[in-house]
Design an enzyme around this catalytic site. Structure first.
Site, PDB file in Angstrom:
ATOM      1  N   GLU A 196     -45.331  -0.803 -21.613  1.00  0.00           N
ATOM      2  CA  GLU A 196     -44.032  -1.005 -20.985  1.00  0.00           C
ATOM      3  C   GLU A 196     -43.403   0.367 -20.792  1.00  0.00           C
ATOM      4  OE1 GLU A 196     -41.376  -3.605 -23.009  1.00  0.00           O
ATOM      5  OE2 GLU A 196     -42.658  -5.361 -22.760  1.00  0.00           O
ATOM      6  N   ASP A 217     -29.896  -2.838 -24.514  1.00  0.00           N
ATOM      7  CA  ASP A 217     -30.545  -1.922 -25.449  1.00  0.00           C
ATOM      8  C   ASP A 217     -29.587  -1.363 -26.487  1.00  0.00           C
ATOM      9  OD1 ASP A 217     -33.274  -1.821 -24.360  1.00  0.00           O
ATOM     10  OD2 ASP A 217     -32.274  -1.061 -22.567  1.00  0.00           O
TER      11      ASP A 217
END
Length: 263
Positions: free
Chosen positions: A49, A60
């Site tokens: 990823e 995040d």
């Protein structure tokens, strides 16, 4: 069949679980990030990823937020991220690459232009966390028409009414977010994860990979035992943030992949 589809078919044939690693493109700088990326397959990574730096990464936690900021401060862009993938592809034509990030940079480039560039760079799939199923015509359907997997997130709050809509146009695999919250904020629990994975597998017919909250080899093994594989991001990015050498980062990744592959 994409590289992602081929990878999961091969792992299934071997009776193995997948280990997926996340790194931020351009963190701490372009060359170091590329060196780490090049070493990931040998460290046991089945799918990479590749994080796309963005100024407002709402899903995040601080670790990946700061990684994105370091990359942006170093001049990283979507074009340079795709160039990084293309350079990786010069030496590796088999390891799947999933670009993970947010829609704004892609929208700014233009969807058609982006998809052509992504395919040329060797990107295999997309995880765009701020595009819900209601917006599938925006990027998901064009991406699949271009031969890219569009990978959707499911979460502990994705109930049985919502789940069919979430997986409707998903391909490659489903990314199960094991916690309610941001990346790196809590630890995943295999006992909580197992029934959710089974529910999503039944609804989607796809491999289910679990991420958020996996940070040790032991946790990697425990989660992989109840899923089709595991994703580790913040724990790896934090090693890069501390200034660990490329060799040390990759050695740590190997411990995590060994954990998943032992499941």
């Amino acid at each position: 069949m994409t590289r992602i589809d081929a990878k999961f078919a091969d792992l299934k044939a071997q009776g193995k679980k997948a280990f997926v690693s996340y790194i931020m493109a351009g963190d701490p700088d372009y060359d170091t990030a590329l060196d780490v990326m090049r070493g990931l397959p040998e460290a046991g990574v089945d799918v990479i990823e590749l994080g796309l730096p963005f100024t407002d990464p709402m899903a995040d936690g601080p670790t990946i937020q700061l990684a994105g900021q370091r990359a942006l401060d170093g001049g990283m862009t979507l074009k340079k991220t795709l160039q990084m993938a293309a350079t990786f592809r010069e030496g590796d034509d088999t390891t799947p690459i999933v670009l993970m990030g947010y829609y704004n940079p892609i929208y700014s480039m233009g969807v058609e232009t982006f998809l052509v560039a992504a395919k040329k760079a060797g990107i295999d799939g997309l995880i765009i966390v701020d595009l819900p199923p209601e917006e599938d015509s925006e990027l998901c359907l064009p991406a699949q028409a271009a031969g890219l997997n569009f990978i959707r997130l499911a979460t502990p709050t994705t109930d049985d009414k919502r789940l069919p809509r979430v997986v409707q146009n998903t391909s490659g695999f489903v990314y199960y977010v094991s916690i309610t919250g941001i990346t790196g904020s809590a630890e995943a629990d295999a006992g909580d994860v197992a029934p959710e994975v089974a529910r999503i597998q039944k609804a989607s017919g796809l491999p289910v990979i679990v991420g958020f909250g996996v940070n040790t080899p032991e946790k990697s093994k425990a989660i992989a035992e109840v899923a089709d594989g595991v994703v580790v991001g913040s724990a790896i990015v934090s090693r890069i943030a501390k200034g660990d050498s490329v060799a040390d980062v990759l050695a740590f990744v190997k411990t995590l992949s060994d954990g998943a592959h032992a499941a």
